[in-house]
Structures are given as structure tokens and as C-alpha cells.
Design an enzyme around this catalytic site. Structure first.
Site, PDB file in Angstrom:
ATOM      1  N   TYR A 155      33.562  67.804 -25.564  1.00  0.00           N
ATOM      2  CA  TYR A 155      32.195  67.290 -25.369  1.00  0.00           C
ATOM      3  C   TYR A 155      31.363  68.328 -24.607  1.00  0.00           C
ATOM      4  CZ  TYR A 155      28.466  64.196 -23.611  1.00  0.00           C
ATOM      5  OH  TYR A 155      27.242  63.629 -23.291  1.00  0.00           O
ATOM      6  N   LYS A 159      27.995  70.429 -25.821  1.00  0.00           N
ATOM      7  CA  LYS A 159      26.713  70.320 -25.112  1.00  0.00           C
ATOM      8  C   LYS A 159      26.254  71.693 -24.598  1.00  0.00           C
ATOM      9  CE  LYS A 159      25.957  65.919 -25.633  1.00  0.00           C
ATOM     10  NZ  LYS A 159      24.754  65.423 -26.331  1.00  0.00           N
TER      11      LYS A 159
HETATM   12  P1  NAP Z   1      25.361  55.753 -26.631  1.00  0.00           P
HETATM   13  O1  NAP Z   1      24.901  54.556 -25.870  1.00  0.00           O
HETATM   14  O2  NAP Z   1      26.796  55.885 -26.980  1.00  0.00           O
HETATM   15  O3  NAP Z   1      24.478  55.866 -27.978  1.00  0.00           O
HETATM   16  C1  NAP Z   1      24.683  56.919 -28.868  1.00  0.00           C
HETATM   17  C2  NAP Z   1      23.770  56.729 -30.050  1.00  0.00           C
HETATM   18  O4  NAP Z   1      23.983  57.829 -30.964  1.00  0.00           O
HETATM   19  C3  NAP Z   1      24.063  55.457 -30.815  1.00  0.00           C
HETATM   20  O5  NAP Z   1      22.856  54.891 -31.243  1.00  0.00           O
HETATM   21  C4  NAP Z   1      24.877  55.965 -32.007  1.00  0.00           C
HETATM   22  O6  NAP Z   1      24.805  55.154 -33.148  1.00  0.00           O
HETATM   23  C5  NAP Z   1      24.202  57.291 -32.267  1.00  0.00           C
HETATM   24  N1  NAP Z   1      24.997  58.190 -33.089  1.00  0.00           N
HETATM   25  C6  NAP Z   1      26.235  58.671 -32.828  1.00  0.00           C
HETATM   26  N2  NAP Z   1      26.620  59.470 -33.830  1.00  0.00           N
HETATM   27  C7  NAP Z   1      25.617  59.483 -34.744  1.00  0.00           C
HETATM   28  C8  NAP Z   1      25.418  60.129 -35.988  1.00  0.00           C
HETATM   29  N3  NAP Z   1      26.347  60.920 -36.508  1.00  0.00           N
HETATM   30  N4  NAP Z   1      24.261  59.939 -36.651  1.00  0.00           N
HETATM   31  C9  NAP Z   1      23.295  59.142 -36.133  1.00  0.00           C
HETATM   32  N5  NAP Z   1      23.430  58.502 -34.954  1.00  0.00           N
HETATM   33  C10 NAP Z   1      24.575  58.670 -34.285  1.00  0.00           C
HETATM   34  O7  NAP Z   1      25.003  57.088 -25.878  1.00  0.00           O
HETATM   35  P2  NAP Z   1      23.870  57.400 -24.774  1.00  0.00           P
HETATM   36  O8  NAP Z   1      24.485  57.282 -23.453  1.00  0.00           O
HETATM   37  O9  NAP Z   1      22.631  56.663 -25.088  1.00  0.00           O
HETATM   38  O10 NAP Z   1      23.672  58.955 -25.051  1.00  0.00           O
HETATM   39  C11 NAP Z   1      22.626  59.475 -25.858  1.00  0.00           C
HETATM   40  C12 NAP Z   1      22.685  61.004 -25.804  1.00  0.00           C
HETATM   41  O11 NAP Z   1      22.585  61.428 -24.434  1.00  0.00           O
HETATM   42  C13 NAP Z   1      24.003  61.580 -26.315  1.00  0.00           C
HETATM   43  O12 NAP Z   1      23.754  62.780 -26.991  1.00  0.00           O
HETATM   44  C14 NAP Z   1      24.786  61.835 -25.051  1.00  0.00           C
HETATM   45  O13 NAP Z   1      25.763  62.832 -25.216  1.00  0.00           O
HETATM   46  C15 NAP Z   1      23.677  62.255 -24.113  1.00  0.00           C
HETATM   47  N6  NAP Z   1      24.002  62.100 -22.687  1.00  0.00           N
HETATM   48  C16 NAP Z   1      24.226  60.869 -22.150  1.00  0.00           C
HETATM   49  C17 NAP Z   1      24.508  60.766 -20.801  1.00  0.00           C
HETATM   50  C18 NAP Z   1      24.729  59.438 -20.125  1.00  0.00           C
HETATM   51  O14 NAP Z   1      25.019  59.445 -18.922  1.00  0.00           O
HETATM   52  N7  NAP Z   1      24.625  58.316 -20.813  1.00  0.00           N
HETATM   53  C19 NAP Z   1      24.586  61.908 -20.004  1.00  0.00           C
HETATM   54  C20 NAP Z   1      24.379  63.142 -20.579  1.00  0.00           C
HETATM   55  C21 NAP Z   1      24.071  63.225 -21.931  1.00  0.00           C
HETATM   56  P3  NAP Z   1      26.095  54.371 -33.703  1.00  0.00           P
HETATM   57  O15 NAP Z   1      26.202  53.157 -32.842  1.00  0.00           O
HETATM   58  O16 NAP Z   1      25.733  54.058 -35.100  1.00  0.00           O
HETATM   59  O17 NAP Z   1      27.279  55.303 -33.574  1.00  0.00           O
END
Ligand code: NAP
Length: 249
Positions: A155, A159
Site C-alpha cells: 500500500y 501511494k
Molecule cells: P474506503 O472507505 O475503503 O472507500 C474506498 C472507495 O474506493 C470505495 O468507494 C470503493 O468502492 C472505491 N474503490 C475501490 N477500488 C475501486 C476501483 N477499482 N474502482 C472504483 N472504485 C473503487 O476508503 P477511504 O478511507 O474513503 O479512502 C479513500 C482514499 O483515501 C483511498 O485512496 C485511500 O487509500 C486514501 N487514504 C485514506 C486514509 C484514511 O485514513 N481513511 C488515509 C490516507 C489515504 P467499492 O466499495 O466498490 O470497492
């Protein structure tokens, strides 16, 4: 002004940060494309939330790591809306595993979903933005990509790749007034981090920030709105940390 009347595509907007960004961009006056992969029902919740607040949105299914899906989504956007101004590459996934336990399949999956998807979306949508000599791309990276998280090497590497790709894309975008930036969130309260925050490491993670709290989706939204705004015309190739001062904590 801001993102008013802009057409914005938020990938992975069926829940979490993506949903918050979609709702927030619509509230700021953008017409929003809510991309989702699996759940039409969840994507519709995002769209309905936007419509209930008087905004405009449509949902499009596409696995953004698959070229054919992204091309279909592009054609659908062009057919229905005629343009795309803002692309937020938010879709992503995480898997926790120590280095020795990561399989080839898990490595490939994370590279494909987190990194290749950004490459594909940029390659498909930058020419569309260039037609209007205006565009903003915001790639959602992570603090993990800046310090080689020990339990998420794949991961973290994907990133870190996004940060480098952002720099490279900013070179290609500049002549067409397409500014490309990344946001590196720290720990934000979503489904992705729920288990971690509620688990034994949760307290330590929060203690590691200067502000002693996890981030909110709104914190990422505000950074994203700024980078996408037509009032900012000079930031490109940059990665903006939204992490509560985790490096200094
Ligand atoms: P999340 O709640 O797991 O949501 C991820 C979203 O991405 C879901 O809507 C998922 O849809 C979608 N997705 C995954 N694979 C996909 C694909 N191949 N095509 C289209 N949609 C896809 O994650 P989050 O916490 O909101 O994170 C959002 C972004 O922020 C990510 O890139 C994550 O790495 C980044 N991030 C998050 C954090 C944190 O603390 N939360 C910190 C740093 C970075 P499905 O349900 O259909 O899979």
C-alpha cells in the site's frame, strides 16, 4: 469562482472520503460524477444526498483500474455532460500484511487499484481537459507513501508511486493549464481505518499527531476544494499533507 459550474469526477465515491468529496464539491456548486465499482445502492445514496441538498450529480459504474471501464465512463461523461474539468483520483484499497506474508497477487492488486488507476484516468481525461485549456487533477495519496509503513509495504509503495506520478503528470499538464497535485491524508475516520482506530494501535496512532485526534473527511475536502479551485493557479506537482502534524508529533 471556486469550483462553481465545473464538472468534477470523484472516483470511488460510493462511501468514505470519496462520498464526502462528492457531496462537498456539489455543495460548492460543481456538477458531480459519482464513480463507484460495486454498489449501485451506495452510489445512489451519495447522489441522493447531493440532490436533497439542491446539487447535481450522476452515478457511473467503472472499475478505475480497468482501461475499458474508464473509457466507457469517459464516453458516458462526454455524452451526458460534454466536458470534464476536475478529476479526483480517490479510489483505493488497503490490505494489512507484514512484508513476508504479502503474496504476488496482493501486491499486484494494490498496485493496480491504487496506482495504475491514476495512470489510466489521467491518460484518458487529460486530453478532455486540454480541449478547454483548463483542468485540475487531485490524486489521493497517503502519509503511508511518505514513510514506508511496516504493515502495509505494498500500500505504502503504491501511494509513494502516486506522489511521483503526480510530479510527472504536472509536467505534462502545465502547457494545457492542467494543474496536478496530490493530497496525503494521515489517519481519517472512514471504513478503511475503523478497525485500526478501534484496535490496540488506535490510541498510539492518534497520540502520534500534534492535534491528538484523527482527521475528518471534511479536512480532506477543504484541501481538495482549494487545489481544485480556479482561484488557485500556481500550485502544481505538490503533495499537500492533511495529517494533523503526524511527523512532528
Ligand atoms: P474506503 O472507505 O475503503 O472507500 C474506498 C472507495 O474506493 C470505495 O468507494 C470503493 O468502492 C472505491 N474503490 C475501490 N477500488 C475501486 C476501483 N477499482 N474502482 C472504483 N472504485 C473503487 O476508503 P477511504 O478511507 O474513503 O479512502 C479513500 C482514499 O483515501 C483511498 O485512496 C485511500 O487509500 C486514501 N487514504 C485514506 C486514509 C484514511 O485514513 N481513511 C488515509 C490516507 C489515504 P467499492 O466499495 O466498490 O470497492
Amino acid at each position: 469562482m471556486g469550483v462553481k459550474e465545473r464538472v468534477a469526477l470523484i472516483t470511488g465515491a460510493s462511501r468514505g472520503i470519496g462520498r464526502g468529496l462528492a457531496v462537498g464539491f456539489a455543495r460548492a456548486g460543481a456538477q458531480v460524477v459519482v464513480n463507484y465499482r460495486k454498489s449501485r445502492e451506495e452510489a445512489d445514496k451519495t447522489v441522493n444526498q447531493i440532490i436533497d441538498q439542491g446539487g447535481r450529480a450522476m452515478a457511473i459504474q467503472a472499475d478505475v483500474s480497468e482501461r475499458k471501464d474508464v473509457v466507457r465512463m469517459k464516453n458516458e461523461i462526454m455524452h451526458n455532460l460534454g466536458r470534464l474539468d476536475i478529476l479526483v483520483n480517490n479510489a483505493g484499497m488497503n490490505r494489512q500484511n507484514f512484508f513476508w506474508d504479502i503474496t504476488d497477487e496482493e501486491w499486484d492488486l494494490l498496485m493496480k487499484v491504487n496506482l495504475k488507476s491514476v495512470f489510466i484516468c489521467a491518460q484518458e481525461f487529460m486530453p478532455v481537459m486540454a480541449e478547454n485549456n483548463w483542468g485540475r487533477i487531485i490524486n489521493i495519496a497517503s502519509v503511508s507513501g511518505q514513510y514506508g509503513g511496516p504493515k502495509t509495504l505494498h500500500y505504502a509503495t503504491s501511494k509513494a508511486g502516486i506522489i511521483s506520478l503526480t510530479q510527472g503528470l504536472s509536467r505534462y499538464g502545465a502547457k494545457d493549464n492542467i494543474l496536478v497535485n496530490a493530497i496525503a491524508p494521515g489517519i481519517i475516520k472512514t471504513d478503511m481505518t475503523k478497525k485500526e482506530l478501534e484496535g490496540p494501535m488506535g490510541k498510539t496512532l492518534v497520540e502520534g499527531t500534534l492535534v491528538k485526534k484523527p482527521g475528518e473527511i471534511n479536512d480532506v475536502l477543504q484541501a481538495c476544494l482549494h487545489l481544485a479551485s480556479d482561484e488557485q493557479n500556481y500550485i502544481t506537482g505538490h503533495t499537500l499533507n492533511v495529517n494533523g502534524g503526524i511527523y512532528l508529533g
